[in-house]
Design a protein around this motif. Structure first.
Motif, PDB file in Angstrom:
ATOM      1  N   GLY A  66      62.250  15.226  75.350  1.00 25.89           N
ATOM      2  CA  GLY A  66      60.380  14.568  74.755  1.00 25.89           C
ATOM      3  C   GLY A  66      60.430  13.529  75.577  1.00 25.89           C
ATOM      4  N   ALA A  67      61.396  12.547  76.213  1.00 23.33           N
ATOM      5  CA  ALA A  67      61.595  11.116  77.110  1.00 23.33           C
ATOM      6  C   ALA A  67      60.180  12.011  78.319  1.00 23.33           C
ATOM      7  N   ASP A  68      60.896  12.594  78.748  1.00 28.50           N
ATOM      8  CA  ASP A  68      59.782  12.683  79.637  1.00 28.50           C
ATOM      9  C   ASP A  68      59.139  13.596  79.736  1.00 28.50           C
ATOM     10  N   LEU A  69      58.490  14.317  78.290  1.00 25.52           N
ATOM     11  CA  LEU A  69      57.092  14.670  78.583  1.00 25.52           C
ATOM     12  C   LEU A  69      56.102  14.088  78.774  1.00 25.52           C
ATOM     13  N   ILE A  70      56.432  12.930  77.674  1.00 25.92           N
ATOM     14  CA  ILE A  70      55.828  11.356  76.991  1.00 25.92           C
ATOM     15  C   ILE A  70      55.139  10.722  78.302  1.00 25.92           C
ATOM     16  N   ASP A  71      56.069  10.936  79.020  1.00 23.29           N
ATOM     17  CA  ASP A  71      56.477   9.761  80.688  1.00 23.29           C
ATOM     18  C   ASP A  71      55.211  10.557  81.506  1.00 23.29           C
ATOM     19  N   ARG A  72      54.970  12.143  81.559  1.00 23.43           N
ATOM     20  CA  ARG A  72      54.302  12.891  81.924  1.00 23.43           C
ATOM     21  C   ARG A  72      53.004  13.233  81.397  1.00 23.43           C
ATOM     22  N   VAL A 146      68.440   8.649  67.888  1.00 20.63           N
ATOM     23  CA  VAL A 146      68.834   7.993  68.974  1.00 20.63           C
ATOM     24  C   VAL A 146      67.878   7.994  69.846  1.00 20.63           C
ATOM     25  N   LYS A 147      67.323   6.668  70.527  1.00 17.89           N
ATOM     26  CA  LYS A 147      66.741   6.634  71.594  1.00 17.89           C
ATOM     27  C   LYS A 147      67.290   6.976  73.573  1.00 17.89           C
ATOM     28  N   ARG A 148      69.082   6.305  73.265  1.00 16.40           N
ATOM     29  CA  ARG A 148      69.377   6.943  74.857  1.00 16.40           C
ATOM     30  C   ARG A 148      70.875   6.883  73.974  1.00 16.40           C
ATOM     31  N   ARG A 149      71.768   8.342  73.958  1.00 14.15           N
ATOM     32  CA  ARG A 149      72.749   8.546  73.949  1.00 14.15           C
ATOM     33  C   ARG A 149      74.283   7.442  74.527  1.00 14.15           C
ATOM     34  N   GLN A 150      73.991   6.518  76.109  1.00 16.71           N
ATOM     35  CA  GLN A 150      74.852   6.095  76.411  1.00 16.71           C
ATOM     36  C   GLN A 150      74.704   4.686  75.683  1.00 16.71           C
ATOM     37  N   ASP A 151      73.943   4.903  74.904  1.00 14.14           N
ATOM     38  CA  ASP A 151      74.471   3.706  73.642  1.00 14.14           C
ATOM     39  C   ASP A 151      75.741   3.667  72.992  1.00 14.14           C
ATOM     40  N   PHE A 152      76.178   4.861  72.511  1.00 14.17           N
ATOM     41  CA  PHE A 152      77.148   5.639  71.866  1.00 14.17           C
ATOM     42  C   PHE A 152      78.402   5.586  72.746  1.00 14.17           C
ATOM     43  N   ALA A 153      78.418   5.895  74.301  1.00 16.73           N
ATOM     44  CA  ALA A 153      78.865   5.871  75.132  1.00 16.73           C
ATOM     45  C   ALA A 153      80.869   5.423  74.588  1.00 16.73           C
ATOM     46  N   GLY A 154      81.888   5.687  74.250  1.00 18.33           N
ATOM     47  CA  GLY A 154      82.879   4.843  74.175  1.00 18.33           C
ATOM     48  C   GLY A 154      83.216   4.474  72.872  1.00 18.33           C
ATOM     49  N   LYS A 155      82.008   4.425  72.025  1.00 16.33           N
ATOM     50  CA  LYS A 155      82.532   4.156  70.216  1.00 16.33           C
ATOM     51  C   LYS A 155      82.771   5.045  69.413  1.00 16.33           C
ATOM     52  N   ARG A 156      83.257   5.060  68.348  1.00 16.21           N
ATOM     53  CA  ARG A 156      83.422   5.953  66.974  1.00 16.21           C
ATOM     54  C   ARG A 156      82.211   5.479  66.604  1.00 16.21           C
TER      55      ARG A 156
END
Length: 338
Positions: A66-72, A146-156
């Protein structure tokens, strides 16, 4: 009201994918556009709800996030110099001479010859669970998208819900989170069968924990930091899930907002339009994308793109009266700077 009144050819209400493509289509017909959106970013639901989720029915893209589509789409619109008014909602739409005056809740005023409403499903917001102290953790430990899944990296991570969003994000976050727990009141999910099968496979592998049949019952934490989520079974027996983040996917509460007061003909919370021109019941106002309805309507992004082109061509005589419009392909016409 602002001391400055902007003037343009077309005001596009909604900066989602269909609204952005409408900028391009208007630009190709030498019509300038201002774009207004209640969100503080481009992309509408694509950005707000599934920026990292692949979309499979965009022509020439077997899969695109979705984000890439909007950027383009924003890049495609950029040569035509659109002016964006983000983080503000259109509250008034009044006849002004042979055109329209658009006003927003931030005091922005824009005079134009025509309006294209590409507002998706209208105003929307998440359905929130009735938990005490919910607002204390919103934005830090409790999220509805969820905007960026990396925001939840290493979390419960605790995910609550039984639809596509809950299942899809459980699958995706299992790749980066330390622990993923899915809370649902029953074992059956309302998601795509293939996704449910993938989730079940992850459960067997121990990468996702199913917490069923349970529902949310409370929150634990200190100083705005979430530490746990209380859940209860059908008998009211509670247990605590240690958690750093709670994702709630209970769908969206949708309404037309101020659009309902603009005097347009509505059908079941959608704007009725003439299929060939996408014209509403008010001259000079057209509606495209999910908010528009007509016999045989398909709520697909690619159909919205087509509607953007048809609306732009229908509006051209209002912006350039008396000027003949000779249809040309983009390969012949080109775009600015190309």
């Amino acid at each position: 009201m602002s001391d400055t009144v902007h003037a343009t050819d077309v005001v596009i209400i909604g900066a989602g994918p269909v609204g952005l493509f409408a900028v391009f289509e208007c630009g190709m017909l030498k019509m300038r556009a201002h774009v207004v959106d209640a969100l503080d970013m481009l992309g509408g639901q694509c950005t707000a709800l599934y920026p990292e989720k692949p979309i499979y029915d965009i022509p020439a893209h077997p899969a695109i996030d979705g984000a890439d589509l909007i950027d383009r789409l924003a890049q495609q619109a950029a040569p035509f110099g659109p002016i964006y008014h983000l983080g503000q909602q259109v509250t008034s739409l009044t006849r002004q001479g042979d055109g329209w005056r658009v006003g927003t809740d931030k005091g922005t005023v824009i005079d134009c010859k025509a309006v294209i409403i590409a507002a998706g499903v209208g105003a929307f917001g998440p359905n929130k669970p009735p938990l005490e102290g919910l607002e204390r953790y919103e934005g830090t430990g409790i999220f509805y998208l969820v905007k960026r899944r990396q925001d939840f990296a290493g979390k419960r991570v605790v995910i609550a819900g039984g639809g596509d969003s809950a299942v899809d994000w459980a699958i995706s976050l299992s790749e980066v989170a330390a622990q993923v727990m899915v809370v649902h009141r029953r074992a059956k999910f309302r998601a795509a069968p293939e996704s449910v099968s993938r989730l079940e496979a992850l459960v067997k592998e121990g990468r996702v924990e199913m917490v069923v049949p349970y529902q949310l019952s409370g929150l634990e934490g200190e100083g705005g930091t979430l530490t746990g989520v209380r859940v209860a079974d059908l008998d009211g027996q509670e247990k605590v899930l240690g958690a750093d983040a709670l994702l709630c996917f209970f769908g969206l509460a949708m309404n037309l907002g101020p659009i309902a007061d603009w005097g347009l003909t509505l059908e079941k919370h959608h704007i009725a339009v003439e299929q060939r021109t996408l014209a509403t019941s008010a001259p000079g106002i057209h509606a495209i994308g999910d908010i528009a309805t007509y016999p045989g309507k398909l709520k697909l992004i690619l159909c919205g793109f087509s509607e953007a082109a048809m609306a732009a061509h229908a509006i051209h005589p209002l912006v350039h009266p008396g000027e003949a419009l000779h249809f040309e392909y983009s390969t012949s016409k080109g775009v600015p700077g190309a």
